[in-house]
Design a protein around this motif. Structure first.
Motif, PDB file in Angstrom:
ATOM      1  N   ARG A 227      51.548  40.103  38.231  1.00 31.27           N
ATOM      2  CA  ARG A 227      52.297  39.871  39.470  1.00 31.27           C
ATOM      3  C   ARG A 227      51.635  40.508  40.695  1.00 31.27           C
ATOM      4  N   GLY A 228      51.004  41.655  40.494  1.00 29.57           N
ATOM      5  CA  GLY A 228      50.400  42.342  41.624  1.00 29.57           C
ATOM      6  C   GLY A 228      51.427  42.849  42.596  1.00 29.57           C
ATOM      7  N   PRO A 229      51.131  42.838  43.905  1.00 29.21           N
ATOM      8  CA  PRO A 229      49.906  42.336  44.548  1.00 29.21           C
ATOM      9  C   PRO A 229      48.696  43.200  44.175  1.00 29.21           C
ATOM     10  N   PHE A 230      47.545  42.568  44.138  1.00 30.62           N
ATOM     11  CA  PHE A 230      46.302  43.251  43.813  1.00 30.62           C
ATOM     12  C   PHE A 230      45.483  43.469  45.084  1.00 30.62           C
ATOM     13  N   GLU A 233      42.587  39.738  45.299  1.00 34.31           N
ATOM     14  CA  GLU A 233      43.338  38.613  44.753  1.00 34.31           C
ATOM     15  C   GLU A 233      42.392  37.465  44.435  1.00 34.31           C
ATOM     16  N   GLN A 235      42.482  33.646  44.720  1.00 34.97           N
ATOM     17  CA  GLN A 235      43.363  32.769  45.488  1.00 34.97           C
ATOM     18  C   GLN A 235      44.096  31.718  44.647  1.00 34.97           C
ATOM     19  N   PRO A 236      43.416  30.959  43.785  1.00 38.23           N
ATOM     20  CA  PRO A 236      44.165  29.945  43.030  1.00 38.23           C
ATOM     21  C   PRO A 236      45.193  30.553  42.076  1.00 38.23           C
ATOM     22  N   ARG A 238      46.985  33.347  42.742  1.00 38.73           N
ATOM     23  CA  ARG A 238      48.139  33.697  43.571  1.00 38.73           C
ATOM     24  C   ARG A 238      48.920  32.452  43.966  1.00 38.73           C
ATOM     25  N   GLU A 239      48.201  31.349  44.130  1.00 40.99           N
ATOM     26  CA  GLU A 239      48.866  30.138  44.614  1.00 40.99           C
ATOM     27  C   GLU A 239      49.691  29.460  43.527  1.00 40.99           C
ATOM     28  N   ASN A 243      47.124  25.917  38.387  1.00 45.69           N
ATOM     29  CA  ASN A 243      45.800  25.454  38.806  1.00 45.69           C
ATOM     30  C   ASN A 243      44.818  25.510  37.644  1.00 45.69           C
TER      31      ASN A 243
END
Lengths: 317, 750
Positions: A227-230, A233, A235-236, A238-239, A243
């Protein structure tokens, strides 16, 4: 600080909204009530006294002590509708008149047929939170009836049992059935999880009737470490987890849609090794490529879900 | 004798359950029926023929030998016209295995409900892994004192003598409970709590090396020692016309292992020194990798629905949440001599705020029309502060200068999306309808090559029951996604120190190839066609055929994913010759094709920029890879109640076969060879029977067979020293045939 401002502000507004709503419980329709046979459950049991119909006596619906149940109201007629003609044996088209609602099971035979009247019988009482999004959901718009999935006369409604639920879902979702029989997938065929662990078949707030608001929020329920936030990151990731992953199952380890490095190459064509074509030159007997064999890119880039190491920008720390 | 034991067992179970009735706090003893409870308790023994982690991956049957069978499913009974609404139930599955799941429920129906649950979920992954590290599976892993380093795995003389078998597995243990209370008419309040502990190990690649050209590493056995506490609270009003709910969800994730530290098994860079622990890399010769940081998630959710008139309903789902992470940073390198500069902050103070709004309506203005619409706002606002981090790459090089390629700025990605959709059903006839739908989606992102994307989707679907014995539907949808200008070097510009960027020529300000288009926001056309026909020629037989074809065309991408094709067809048959016998069979054929392009570039072709004319190197050139998955799945099964309430039998068989064909091709400059196919074959057979040979006693038999064989060039024959630069776990390929037999007695309570 945000917790006390935004979070509690929303909490307060929501509470105020809820408390401001007056109780608008349904009242029995006296006009309609006049047509009830009013013979009680016993009157129906005179004929319908064998399974599967009599199985309802062992279900929560058949509990007069709970004032909300059908049995505490008009008995069988609470759901099947006023049935005086049925009880008196009136003939319609040379057959005994049917009760108003018979809830024919429609698994795959529902195409195009309006079932909203049947469903409203159930929804008149089942106004709880998990059915709030039924209207406008994919299942409602596809004319699924409650009886398509539920067998309310059975003491054990198989769709509410995690070990047998998928059989009901598979009757329409044949693509997901095939995916879940692939070698790498979530443990649904083992009965460890069920479709409703992620999806709300009555309509959820998220895509594909997910119970959570987003795909990632669903995944974080069990995979909170991602889950992070890291600091760094990916990107795909987190999105949208989908993906790269197909959660119903794939032919590749990790439920990846395509095996690395080719999956990674879809977005990475940087100088040096990411741009290099990996082929049979890296497989025995021609060779043994660090970038292709074993864990492929993850032999080195093991932190693809994000890294919190100050030197972890390459997702290797 | 068996009957005597059984009778005693039944008596004891009854006593135990009656005791439970006293224990539950809601007068569960007030039962009206002669029997206070019903259900069954199952005990027995089973046997597994083979050690196979993949077979027992989730089901608890990973080890060969005997195992206990245990199950319980008991519930209080009641008379429908009784005065009490009290109830209790207890259900336990797989009690003899590491996948046990026990739940007790109790309450007064219509007033208050409660439950307790204990559950184990295992994940067995690899049982043939080997690894030379002492302390494998812990946060600190070292090599044996007699370890001899080398430039490549082939020279690691004591590698095989140092290997130890490692089992890669995890186990989740969950316990929790909840209460709900209908405290006034239509009003309820509920709370659920769960504590989960996840223990075990996972494989983790861990390397040294200063760039992608000289990595040396090992796949470690990394520890997993997580806990996750979740709390869900809600207050709800469920009226006839109006429903409202306010909920709060909390998740507190904790990882006991902040980092994993390990010895470098290879010689230092530049290569040449004799390996001796603590003397390479100036000081330490150790590596450290961060493990998942502790984090929290909070979410407040408001949901509501209101009926307007008889045929219109509006709904709203509003959620606001925040995810935080503030774990203290590890040093830039565990080797102190490589660290020249401190960090600009000690922890991330990471925070993502999420706002989600989904409002919708559905209405039926006439008997022929249904309309529904939704608007969704989804905002992920990553408020994590941005700083410059000077990298000490892979614990192998001194920290980069502030004006260098190794001074990086974190890019906390945010996104905002708006989606609107509307669908309309028009009933041409009572059993035929036409559906039209349209979606529009707009998404904003930051730090990415594309700032905004817009996608329009249109669809049409025809549903019809042509006759009582045949019905079906067909649907076609078309979507077009277009983005703002694709700025290839935007991630580069966002992630580097502007002072360093200023030292580069414009042609050097790139990471990725400018011709690449990342598939998750590249321009795309998507077409999908699907259809189903259901036929029931008699009351006893039904056929169903379902087909789907989908294509994604990434029309602007010269490099990256070019096209994705997805086709499947399924045939289902169900035959029910009489009430007591049901049979089914299905077969599904699927094809998934991914086509992607790349451009191979050697180091000599680095600069200027990504210039390809003239060809920057002898081995540079365009290449293409097509990944073609062909999957066939077949299933057949039957349920038979041979003697009413006496003898039941069930069998299911599924077979899934997949072939993944990866086909490379390239320009003449690029050397390549074909890749072997990846094949899998999975057979699963399950036979079970239950015979009720006494009033309260049933005999249950179960046989299960599973065979899985995977031929995977990436795993088959890859031992610890196969790869020159990576010590792999040598976990090998998957190939097993497991038989399971189980015999149990079910004590039935009616």
């Amino acid at each position: 600080m945000h917790f006390f401002t935004d979070g509690f502000a929303l909490l307060g507004i929501g509470l105020a909204l809820i408390i401001a709503i007056p109780c608008t419980a349904s009242a029995a329709d006296d006009t309609q009530a006049a047509t009830y046979a009013d013979v009680g459950v016993e009157g129906c049991l005179t004929c319908h006294n064998t399974p599967p119909v009599s199985g309802i006596l062992k279900t929560p619906h058949a509990r007069k002590a709970d004032h909300r149940t059908p049995f505490a109201q008009y008995g069988c007629e609470s759901c099947h509708g006023p049935s005086r003609e049925h009880m008196t044996g009136k003939q319609v088209d040379s057959k005994r008149a049917s009760p108003k609602f018979t809830f024919a099971h429609r698994s795959s035979n529902h195409a195009g047929t309006d079932v909203s009247a049947d469903n409203e019988v159930c929804l008149a009482c089942h106004t709880e939170q998990n059915t709030q999004n039924w209207h406008g959901s994919q299942h409602q718009f596809a004319d699924l009836s409650c009886a398509s999935c539920h067998t309310v006369h059975s003491p054990k409604d198989s769709v509410t049992d995690k070990s047998s639920q998928a059989e009901t879902c598979y009757s329409c979702h044949t693509e997901q059935r095939a995916q879940l029989h692939r070698p790498f997938g979530h443990p649904l065929t083992e009965g460890i999880i069920s479709c409703s662990d992620c999806h709300n078949p009555h309509g959820g707030p998220g895509p594909a009737m997910l119970s959570d608001t987003t795909v990632n929020a669903s995944c974080y329920r069990c995979h909170a470490e991602k889950r992070g936030p890291f600091l760094w990151e990916h990107q795909p990731v987190r999105e949208d987890c989908m993906n790269c992953h197909e959660p119903h199952g794939t032919t590749q380890p990790g439920m990846l849609k395509v095996r690395a490095p080719f999956l990674c190459n879809m977005c990475h064509s940087e100088n040096f090794h990411p741009s290099t074509l990996r082929s049979g030159t890296g497989v025995s007997p021609a060779g043994a490529s660090d970038n292709l064999l074993g864990r492929s890119c993850s032999n080195c880039h093991s932190q693809v879900h994000g890294s919190n190491h100050p030197s972890g920008t390459g997702l290797t720390r | 004798m068996i009957c005597l034991i059984a009778q005693r067992f039944i008596r004891d179970i009854r006593r135990a359950c009656l005791l439970l009735c006293f224990l539950v706090p809601v007068n569960a003893t007030a039962q009206q029926s002669p029997s206070a409870f019903s259900g069954e308790v199952t005990i027995g023994l089973g046997y597994v023929s083979e050690d196979a982690f993949k077979f027992g991956e989730y089901n608890g049957l990973q080890d060969d030998g005997l195992f206990a069978i245990g199950g319980i499913d008991l519930a209080s009974t009641f008379a429908y016209d009784g005065a009490s609404a009290n109830y209790w139930s207890i259900r336990g599955e797989n009690l003899g295995l590491e996948t046990r799941d026990i739940e007790a429920r109790f309450g007064q129906q219509g007033t208050a409900d409660g439950f307790f649950r204990y559950r184990q979920i295992q994940h067995y992954r690899i049982n043939s892994a080997r690894n030379p590290f002492i302390g494998a599976g812990s946060a600190d892993q070292t090599l044996p004192a007699d370890w001899v380093g080398s430039n490549t795995t082939g020279g690691l003389r004591n590698l095989f003598a140092s290997l130890n078998k490692r089992e890669i597995k995890t186990e989740r243990e969950q316990f929790g409970g909840g209460l709900s209370w209908l405290f006034a008419k239509n009003w309820s309040i509920s709370g659920n709590y769960q504590h989960e502990k996840k223990d075990g190990v996972e494989p983790m690649g861990a390397i040294f090396g200063t760039n992608g050209g000289n990595p040396r590493g090992a796949v470690l056995v990394a520890p997993i020692d997580y806990t996750n506490d979740t709390l869900d609270l809600s207050l709800a009003y469920a009226g006839h016309k109006t429903q409202l709910a306010l909920a709060y969800h909390l998740s507190l994730f904790n990882n006991d292992d902040e980092a994993l530290t390990w010895d470098n098994p290879f010689l230092r860079l530049p290569f040449g020194n004799t390996w001796a622990r603590g003397t390479d890399f100036a000081a330490g010769a150790r590596g450290q990798i961060a493990r998942a940081p502790d984090n929290q998630s909070h979410q407040v959710v408001f949901t509501g629905g209101h009926r307007i008139g008889q045929s219109t309903r509006v709904t709203a789902n509003v959620a606001y949440g925040w995810m935080t992470q503030n774990e203290t940073f590890l040093p830039a390198s565990i080797n102190p001599n490589l660290v020249t500069t401190g960090l600009q902050r000690n922890s991330l103070e990471g925070r993502i705020e999420t706002t989600y709004v989904n409002v919708g309506f559905s209405t039926r203005p006439s008997r022929k029309f249904d309309i529904r619409g939704h608007y969704i706002y989804d905002d992920q606002d990553n408020e994590t502060p941005r700083n410059i981090y000077q990298l000490a790459v892979n614990d192998s090089a001194a920290q980069g200068g502030l004006v260098s390629s190794n001074a990086r700025i974190n890019t906390p990605y945010s996104s905002t999306s708006h989606r609107a959709s509307i669908d309309a059903n028009y009933r041409i006839r009572p059993t035929t309808k036409l559906t039209f739908g349209y979606d529009f989606a707009h998404r904003d992102r930051d730090f990415t090559e594309v700032r905004t994307t817009d996608e329009h989707t249109g669809r049409v679907k025809l549903w019809s029951s042509l006759a009582s014995w045949i019905n079906g539907w067909m649907e076609y949808s078309h979507a077009e996604r277009d983005g703002s200008q694709y700025v290839s070097n935007h991630p580069f510009l966002s992630g580097h120190n502007p002072s360093y960027i200023a030292t580069l020529s414009p042609q050097q300000r790139f990471i990725n190839d400018p011709l690449l288009r990342k598939f998750n926001y590249a321009d795309r056309d998507r077409d999908t066609f699907s259809a189903t026909v259901n036929v029931a020629p008699t009351d006893k037989v039904t056929f169903s055929i379902n087909g789907k074809y989908g294509q994604d065309d990434y029309k602007q991408a010269r490099l990256g994913l070019q096209e994705r094709d997805d086709a499947s067809v399924t045939l289902d048959v169900a035959y029910t010759p009489h009430k007591r016998l049901t049979t089914y069979a299905f077969v599904t054929h699927e094809r998934l094709i991914y086509e992607q392009d790349g451009y191979q570039r050697a180091a000599v072709g680095l600069f200027p920029g990504f210039n390809r004319t003239p060809s920057p190197c002898a081995s540079c050139g365009f290449w293409n890879v097509e990944t073609d998955d062909e999957i066939n799945t077949f299933g057949i099964g039957s349920k038979w109640s041979a003697i009413d309430d006496k003898l039941k039998m069930k069998f299911d068989y599924t077979f899934s076969r997949s072939v993944t064909d990866t086909t490379p091709s390239a320009e003449p400059n690029v050397t390549f060879l074909p890749l072997p196919e990846i094949r899998s074959r999975l057979h699963n057979l399950s036979l079970s029977g239950e015979y009720q040979f006494a009033d309260n006693l049933a005999l249950k038999l179960r046989y299960m067979y599973e065979r899985l064989e995977i031929n995977n060039f990436a795993e088959d024959g890859v031992g610890p020293d196969t790869l020159a630069n990576i010590i792999s776990l040598g976990d090998g390929s998957i190939d097993y045939a497991a038989h399971v037999i189980g015999v149990s007695l079910a004590f039935t309570f009616r």
